[in-house]
Design a protein around this motif. Sequence first.
Motif, short mmCIF file in Angstrom:
data_model
loop_
_atom_site.label_atom_id
_atom_site.label_comp_id
_atom_site.label_asym_id
_atom_site.label_seq_id
_atom_site.Cartn_x
_atom_site.Cartn_y
_atom_site.Cartn_z
N GLU A 31 -14.44 24.92 -75.00
CA GLU A 31 -15.24 25.93 -75.70
C GLU A 31 -15.94 25.23 -76.88
OE1 GLU A 31 -14.26 30.39 -77.18
OE2 GLU A 31 -13.30 28.81 -78.33
N THR A 47 -18.24 25.84 -72.49
CA THR A 47 -18.44 27.28 -72.70
C THR A 47 -18.84 27.55 -74.15
OG1 THR A 47 -16.17 27.84 -73.38
CG2 THR A 47 -16.61 27.76 -70.99
N SER A 69 -18.74 31.05 -76.99
CA SER A 69 -18.23 32.40 -77.17
C SER A 69 -18.17 32.75 -78.64
CB SER A 69 -16.81 32.51 -76.58
OG SER A 69 -16.79 32.14 -75.23
N THR A 76 -22.85 32.16 -76.36
CA THR A 76 -22.66 32.64 -74.98
C THR A 76 -22.46 31.46 -74.04
OG1 THR A 76 -25.05 32.67 -74.65
CG2 THR A 76 -24.02 34.75 -75.34
N THR A 77 -22.04 31.79 -72.81
CA THR A 77 -21.74 30.78 -71.80
C THR A 77 -22.81 30.82 -70.71
OG1 THR A 77 -19.38 30.86 -72.24
CG2 THR A 77 -20.02 30.14 -70.03
#
Length: 296
Positions: A224, A250, A252, A268-269
Amino acid sequence: MGDERRFATPADLHTHSSVSDGTEAPGELVRAAAAAGLGTVALTDHDTTAGWADAATAASEVGITLIPGMELSTRVQMASVHVLGYLFDPNDAGLAAEIERIRVGRRERAAAMVERIGRDYALDWNDVLAQTRDGATVGRPHIADALVARGHAATRSDAFAGILHWRAGYYQPHYAPDPMTGVRLIRAAGGVPVLAHPATHGRAGNMTEARIAALADAGLFGLEIDHRENTDEGKLWLHHMARRFGLAVTGSSDYHGEGKPNRLGENTTAPEVLDAIIAEGSGSAPYYTAPPGARP
Ligand code: AMP
Ligand code: FE
Ligand code: FE
Ligand code: ZN
């Protein structure tokens, strides 16, 4: 080709409800996600799947996709390491037993911290219970809310910077497995493991190249990287690690309702990464029901 994707974007794959340390009930959170324009949201409460059912109901009502998930607490020495898991089987015995153990450890640890804080400030366990939804995973955020309610801190963030900071002397860690165990448990339950915000303390933290290599070998799916708490230098290094070990990237929000400044959809992914997560997850399915009148 091109537009046959079933799962709508933008996708925000890291959020918390009041089932752990977010401030909104799971259904409210999903409604907020739809209102924010998201096509897909993952509910990733700390060490619990208790919000999945209510979130799924709300997702079908507002017509967005819900990815059922969790943020598993793990630890390397004194440093906590969070592993996001998506689409695992919530009834998998190994994973269910481990999260129960973590949740019990978290309650014991919170009680011990409150006991210590209570020697210097008017605060007891009932203050914390008053800030915690029945059965929720207890964390420092609930102690922070209790400190705010008692007037010992102005905001959650102030409580974290002051009384709850390890430097203040009241901090203690809770039981958590090591990240390798976490990744293996999520994979064994059919889930897709992603290392959460791995560079919150820059690249000098507890994540070394050797550790990421080992986690990748154990089945880690991604990192992430687009998260507000990763440092810029840390993000560059993580991209290098992702390329080296073939890990997905990713992004988030790590939304906690009013509990943190993080806003839904602030990171966002990518659609192709969302599709890959859905393709790899075999322990549970995304929840999707088209809203009335919408094209599936
Ligand atoms: P714990 O796992 O009980 O030690 O608490 C860590 C949790 O506290 C994280 O998951 C964050 O959601 C939250 N947290 C950490 N720092 C802050 C902060 N400065 N303000 C609000 N919440 C925070
Ligand atoms: Fe949290
Ligand atoms: Fe986290
Ligand atoms: Zn989180």
